[in-house]
Design a protein around this motif. Structure first.
Motif, PDB file in Angstrom:
ATOM      1  N   VAL A   1       0.850  -1.187   0.000  1.00  0.00           N
ATOM      2  CA  VAL A   1       0.000   0.000   0.000  1.00  0.00           C
ATOM      3  C   VAL A   1       0.884   1.235   0.000  1.00  0.00           C
ATOM      4  O   VAL A   1       2.087   1.156   0.240  1.00  0.00           O
ATOM      5  N   SER A   2       0.266   2.366  -0.247  1.00  0.00           N
ATOM      6  CA  SER A   2       1.027   3.617  -0.262  1.00  0.00           C
ATOM      7  C   SER A   2       1.544   3.956   1.130  1.00  0.00           C
ATOM      8  O   SER A   2       0.864   3.732   2.137  1.00  0.00           O
ATOM      9  N   LEU A   3       2.724   4.513   1.175  1.00  0.00           N
ATOM     10  CA  LEU A   3       3.278   5.012   2.432  1.00  0.00           C
ATOM     11  C   LEU A   3       2.360   6.104   2.981  1.00  0.00           C
ATOM     12  O   LEU A   3       1.818   6.907   2.212  1.00  0.00           O
ATOM     13  N   PRO A   4       2.127   6.151   4.297  1.00  0.00           N
ATOM     14  CA  PRO A   4       1.230   7.174   4.851  1.00  0.00           C
ATOM     15  C   PRO A   4       1.690   8.591   4.521  1.00  0.00           C
ATOM     16  O   PRO A   4       2.885   8.883   4.504  1.00  0.00           O
ATOM     17  N   THR A   5       0.725   9.454   4.254  1.00  0.00           N
ATOM     18  CA  THR A   5       0.995  10.875   4.064  1.00  0.00           C
ATOM     19  C   THR A   5       0.805  11.585   5.400  1.00  0.00           C
ATOM     20  O   THR A   5      -0.265  11.491   6.002  1.00  0.00           O
ATOM     21  N   LEU A   6       1.821  12.254   5.855  1.00  0.00           N
ATOM     22  CA  LEU A   6       1.767  12.885   7.174  1.00  0.00           C
ATOM     23  C   LEU A   6       0.889  14.115   7.175  1.00  0.00           C
ATOM     24  O   LEU A   6       0.970  14.971   6.292  1.00  0.00           O
ATOM     25  N   GLN A   7       0.056  14.219   8.215  1.00  0.00           N
ATOM     26  CA  GLN A   7      -0.721  15.411   8.487  1.00  0.00           C
ATOM     27  C   GLN A   7       0.040  16.273   9.498  1.00  0.00           C
ATOM     28  O   GLN A   7       0.940  15.777  10.192  1.00  0.00           O
ATOM     29  N   PRO A   8      -0.292  17.558   9.612  1.00  0.00           N
ATOM     30  CA  PRO A   8       0.355  18.383  10.639  1.00  0.00           C
ATOM     31  C   PRO A   8       0.213  17.744  12.025  1.00  0.00           C
ATOM     32  O   PRO A   8      -0.854  17.233  12.375  1.00  0.00           O
ATOM     33  N   GLY A   9       1.298  17.729  12.770  1.00  0.00           N
ATOM     34  CA  GLY A   9       1.274  17.164  14.112  1.00  0.00           C
ATOM     35  C   GLY A   9       1.553  15.675  14.174  1.00  0.00           C
ATOM     36  O   GLY A   9       1.570  15.090  15.263  1.00  0.00           O
ATOM     37  N   GLU A  10       1.778  15.021  13.019  1.00  0.00           N
ATOM     38  CA  GLU A  10       2.040  13.584  12.995  1.00  0.00           C
ATOM     39  C   GLU A  10       3.510  13.285  12.750  1.00  0.00           C
ATOM     40  O   GLU A  10       4.257  14.111  12.214  1.00  0.00           O
ATOM     41  N   VAL A  11       3.910  12.061  13.118  1.00  0.00           N
ATOM     42  CA  VAL A  11       5.247  11.566  12.805  1.00  0.00           C
ATOM     43  C   VAL A  11       5.110  10.235  12.063  1.00  0.00           C
ATOM     44  O   VAL A  11       4.120   9.518  12.228  1.00  0.00           O
ATOM     45  N   LEU A  12       6.097   9.926  11.246  1.00  0.00           N
ATOM     46  CA  LEU A  12       6.142   8.644  10.557  1.00  0.00           C
ATOM     47  C   LEU A  12       7.084   7.729  11.319  1.00  0.00           C
ATOM     48  O   LEU A  12       8.247   8.076  11.574  1.00  0.00           O
ATOM     49  N   ILE A  13       6.580   6.554  11.701  1.00  0.00           N
ATOM     50  CA  ILE A  13       7.358   5.592  12.478  1.00  0.00           C
ATOM     51  C   ILE A  13       7.674   4.384  11.610  1.00  0.00           C
ATOM     52  O   ILE A  13       6.780   3.802  10.984  1.00  0.00           O
ATOM     53  N   LYS A  14       8.943   4.015  11.571  1.00  0.00           N
ATOM     54  CA  LYS A  14       9.345   2.746  10.972  1.00  0.00           C
ATOM     55  C   LYS A  14       9.105   1.680  12.043  1.00  0.00           C
ATOM     56  O   LYS A  14       9.738   1.685  13.099  1.00  0.00           O
ATOM     57  N   VAL A  15       8.173   0.793  11.793  1.00  0.00           N
ATOM     58  CA  VAL A  15       7.730  -0.155  12.813  1.00  0.00           C
ATOM     59  C   VAL A  15       8.797  -1.213  13.065  1.00  0.00           C
ATOM     60  O   VAL A  15       9.289  -1.857  12.135  1.00  0.00           O
ATOM     61  N   GLY A  16       9.133  -1.381  14.348  1.00  0.00           N
ATOM     62  CA  GLY A  16      10.062  -2.435  14.740  1.00  0.00           C
ATOM     63  C   GLY A  16       9.344  -3.699  15.142  1.00  0.00           C
ATOM     64  O   GLY A  16       9.789  -4.811  14.847  1.00  0.00           O
TER      65      GLY A  16
END
Length: 361
Positions: free
Chosen positions: A24-39
């Motif tokens: 699926v597409s990588l999430p698009t960040l909204q203001p106030g969000e962070v992108l986490i590489k899941v461990g």
């Protein structure tokens, strides 16, 4: 060029066939969000309950959970008793690394190892959202989460071990918080061999309470290792065993036929607090036990940030003993859920995405 990631998407209410491992597409960040590489991200009852639509069923509860009966789509809901938007990426127990920031996020969190508080809080309780239910979760290589729910974590525990914490331990800590458990209490924990129950054993001992753990067959020694003062098996001797104790708080994630046992065991002024009903949500009981013993009955689902923040302190003080039963790769989510439903283990089932390679399309 779209950036893609591997993920498991839930395509609708139903059996294991509704779980699809795909890109699926990588999430698009909204203001106030962070992108986490899941461990790592562990499996919970809510994943199964949501997939099968169990939360809104009115009969055949165990058959629905075991995928031997299809729930009525009109009665299939999430924990909030409202429908979900599909496709949905499940998974509430997220540990990983922050790799990208949305607007208005403190840059200090970039590249930090983090753990996620799964409750996204709104202005009213009924508007609260749960990660992996109302918003996408961690059964993917990457996930976008509000920065207010993301905490840097300083611990020698692995990502797999830490992924046992967010749902089970916070649910358990919320149960104890709402039950006002303290060092003077004798706490009965029904379902102490499961994720929430085993967490509650540890957290109740941190509070100094006396703990009575009720477990499935051949799991007694595991509850003892976590610090339980008394351990009993769920069998025909349970009620007579519990009659030896003056229980002040009953912690329940099982329900069903065991609901009445807890109420019969509680003393005058006792507190019954519940966050689950894996045996059955439908119970019958004698109202006189509630009325004439002045018992409080308390539901515990949503919690405030201080509950999760206490867990972070316990982690960094090395007070928790996460138990990992088995680890599965993300591509084997179906096998992981089958094993989870076997209830033949002690601890948590954890999913790892493997090498998170982003492809270009």
């Amino acid at each position: 060029m779209k950036q893609l990631m591997n993920a498991v998407i839930l395509t609708g209410y139903g059996g294991l066939e509704k779980l699809v491992y795909t890109q699926v597409s990588l999430p698009t960040l909204q203001p106030g969000e962070v992108l986490i590489k899941v461990g790592a991200c562990s499996v919970n009852n809510t994943d199964i309950n949501t997939r099968t639509g169990w939360y809104g069923a009115d009969e055949g509860f165990q058959e629905i959970l075991k995928n031997t009966k299809q729930n009525d789509d009109k009665k299939s809901t999430s924990w909030s008793q409202s429908g979900l938007e599909f496709p949905r990426i499940q998974g509430a127990d997220i540990v990983g690394k922050v790799v990208e920031l949305g607007d208005n996020v403190n840059p200090e969190i970039l590249n930090k190892r983090v753990i996620v508080d799964p409750w996204i809080r709104k202005e009213r309780l009924e508007k609260y959202q749960y990660v992996g239910s109302e918003v996408n979760g961690g059964f993917a290589e990457y996930v976008a989460i509000p920065a207010s729910n993301v905490y840097p974590i300083n611990s020698l525990l692995s990502d797999v071990e830490l992924a046992t914490v967010p749902c089970s331990y916070s649910t358990a800590e919320n149960l104890l918080t709402k039950g006002r458990v303290n060092a003077k209490d004798i706490v009965l924990i029904m379902g102490a061999s499961g994720g929430v129950g085993s967490s509650a054993v540890q957290l109740a001992k941190i509070r100094g309470a006396t703990v009575i753990a009720i477990v499935g067959p051949n799991k007694e020694h595991l509850a003892e290792e976590l610090g339980a003062d008394y351990v009993y098996c769920r069998d025909d001797r349970l009620l007579s065993n519990l009659a030896r104790h003056q229980v002040t708080v009953g912690v329940d994630v099982v329900g069903g036929e065991y609901f009445n046992i807890i109420f019969k065991t509680l003393g005058v002024g006792g507190r019954y607090v519940t966050a689950g009903a894996i045996a059955s949500p439908m119970v019958s009981f004698d109202l006189r036990d509630l009325i004439y013993k002045d018992i409080e009955a308390i539901g515990a689902t949503r919690f405030q940030p201080d509950v999760f923040q206490r867990l972070l302190k316990y982690i960094e003080q090395s007070l928790l003993k996460p138990r990992v039963a088995k680890v599965f790769p993300l591509s084997q989510i179906k096998e992981a859920q089958i094993f989870f439903q076997s209830k033949s283990f002690f601890g948590k089932i954890v999913i790892v995405p493997g090498e998170a390679a982003i492809a270009n399309s």
